[in-house]
Write an enzyme that holds these catalytic residues in place. Structure first.
Site, PDB file in Angstrom:
ATOM      1  N   ARG A  10       0.840  -1.207   0.000  1.00  0.00           N
ATOM      2  CA  ARG A  10       0.000   0.000   0.000  1.00  0.00           C
ATOM      3  C   ARG A  10       0.875   1.256   0.000  1.00  0.00           C
ATOM      4  NH1 ARG A  10      -3.522  -3.575   2.984  1.00  0.00           N
ATOM      5  NH2 ARG A  10      -2.387  -3.233   4.919  1.00  0.00           N
ATOM      6  N   ASP A  70      -6.275  -7.286  -6.219  1.00  0.00           N
ATOM      7  CA  ASP A  70      -5.845  -8.000  -5.009  1.00  0.00           C
ATOM      8  C   ASP A  70      -6.924  -9.018  -4.631  1.00  0.00           C
ATOM      9  OD1 ASP A  70      -4.384  -8.730  -2.804  1.00  0.00           O
ATOM     10  OD2 ASP A  70      -5.070  -7.062  -1.558  1.00  0.00           O
ATOM     11  N   PHE A  83     -11.388  -5.779  -5.673  1.00  0.00           N
ATOM     12  CA  PHE A  83     -11.346  -6.606  -4.464  1.00  0.00           C
ATOM     13  C   PHE A  83     -10.854  -5.721  -3.310  1.00  0.00           C
ATOM     14  CE2 PHE A  83     -10.256  -9.211  -8.170  1.00  0.00           C
ATOM     15  CZ  PHE A  83     -11.287 -10.146  -8.171  1.00  0.00           C
ATOM     16  N   ASP A  94     -15.996  -4.197  -4.583  1.00  0.00           N
ATOM     17  CA  ASP A  94     -15.981  -5.399  -3.755  1.00  0.00           C
ATOM     18  C   ASP A  94     -17.406  -5.941  -3.687  1.00  0.00           C
ATOM     19  OD1 ASP A  94     -13.732  -6.556  -1.662  1.00  0.00           O
ATOM     20  OD2 ASP A  94     -15.773  -7.075  -1.058  1.00  0.00           O
ATOM     21  N   CYS A  99      -2.438 -14.236  -3.760  1.00  0.00           N
ATOM     22  CA  CYS A  99      -2.140 -14.709  -2.401  1.00  0.00           C
ATOM     23  C   CYS A  99      -2.317 -16.213  -2.301  1.00  0.00           C
ATOM     24  CB  CYS A  99      -3.018 -13.994  -1.377  1.00  0.00           C
ATOM     25  SG  CYS A  99      -4.783 -14.352  -1.542  1.00  0.00           S
TER      26      CYS A  99
END
Length: 271
Positions: A84, A175, A103, A125, A215
Site C-alpha cells: 500500500r 488484489d 477486491f 468489492d 495470495c
C-alpha cells in the site's frame, strides 16, 4: 419457621406429592435466573462490559479501523501494508488521477491512492459491510468523500462493464482472494487470474499502472508471472515490470516450506 410448623408443612407436602424442599428449590431457581440476567461483575462489584471489537490502527500516517470479531481473518490484511505504501508512492510519482481498486475489502489501497493524490478512486468489492468501512476510512483520513466511489459488484462483471462503456483508468489494483489454496487448484485458478488481468490491461490508459497480486500458495511466483504475461498477450499489450512485491517482513517464509511465500505481486507499467 418454627421446627414444629416446618415438620407439619413437610408432612403435608409429602402427602400432597410435593418435595419438602420445593420452596427452597424455587428460591434457588429464581436466584439463578436473576444471576443470568444481571451483568457480569468485576472486582468490587463493578459491571464488566464486553470489550469493543473495533480497533484503530496507524499505517504510514493513515488511520484505519479493524473489526477483529467480524472482519475477514484478523479483520485487516496487514501483509499488504508495504505494498500500500508502494502504491501511494507510485500514484504520486506518476501523477495518477483515476484509480480502480478491485477486491478492495475495507479500502486500504483506496486510502493509499487518495493519499498519493489521486483525483478519483473507485473501490469494487462484493461485500457491502466492507465497502461501508472503506467509505468510513476515506472520511477518517480527511479526504473528500466525493473523490471516492464504493461499488458493490462482482469484479469480473464490473471490469467487463467498464470496457463496454469505454472507461479508462490510470492505475488498477487487483488484489483478489485466494483462487488456489493448493497446487491442485492451480489450473482453474490460472484461468481466473488470467481473465481479470486481461481485462485490467485493456482498461488501463497507455502509461498506466497495474498492481496485480496473488495470495495463492498453490501459484508460485514464476507461474504467476507467466499467467500475467499470457493476459498481456491476449489483451494485445506489453508492459514493463517495474517492481515485485511480497508480504511484509513480519510474514517470513521458511526454508523448508516455500509455499509460505504465498503473496506475490507485480507492478507493471503499460506501454
Amino acid at each position: 419457621m418454627r421446627p414444629v410448623r416446618r415438620r407439619r408443612r413437610g408432612a403435608l407436602e409429602a402427602a400432597a406429592g410435593r418435595p419438602a424442599d420445593a420452596p427452597h428449590r424455587r428460591r434457588r431457581a429464581v436466584r439463578a435466573q436473576r444471576r443470568q440476567r444481571a451483568p457480569a461483575r468485576g472486582p468490587a462489584g463493578r459491571h464488566r462490559l464486553a470489550p469493543p471489537t473495533t480497533r484503530t490502527l496507524h499505517e504510514h500516517g493513515w488511520r484505519l479501523t479493524v473489526d477483529v470479531a467480524e472482519g475477514h481473518k484478523t479483520g485487516y490484511y496487514l501483509d499488504q501494508r508495504d505494498s500500500r505504501a508502494a502504491f501511494a508512492a507510485a500514484v504520486r510519482q506518476y501523477g495518477v488521477q483515476r484509480v480502480a481498486n478491485c477486491f478492495a475489502y475495507t479500502g486500504g489501497f483506496s486510502v493509499a491512492a487518495l493519499a498519493g493524490g489521486a483525483r478519483q478512486v473507485v473501490s469494487i468489492d462484493a461485500s457491502a459491510p466492507a465497502l461501508a468501512r472503506a467509505e468510513a476510512h476515506v472520511r477518517l483520513n480527511g479526504h473528500d468523500p466525493a473523490r471516492h466511489q464504493a461499488c458493490d459488484a462482482d469484479v469480473n462483471a464490473w471490469l467487463r462493464e467498464q470496457l463496454e462503456r469505454g472507461e479508462r483508468y490510470d492505475a488498477i489494483v487487483l488484489d483478489p482472494p485466494k483462487f488456489a489454496p493448493t497446487a491442485a487448484h492451480a489450473e482453474r485458478a490460472a484461468r481466473a487470474y488470467k481473465d481479470i488481468n486481461r481485462l485490467a490491461f485493456k482498461l488501463l490508459e497507455p502509461g498506466g499502472l497495474l498492481f496485480t497480486f496473488s495470495c495463492s500458495g498453490g501459484i508460485p511466483a514464476d507461474l504467476f508471472h507467466k499467467i500475467v504475461a499470457g493476459a498481456g498477450l491476449d489483451a494485445g499489450i506489453d508492459g514493463a515490470i517495474i517492481g515485485r512485491l511480497g508480504a511484509a517482513p513480519d510474514h517470513p517464509a521458511t526454508v523448508t516450506f516455500p509455499e509460505g511465500e504465498y503473496l506475490k505481486g507485480l507492478v507493471i507499467l503499460k506501454r
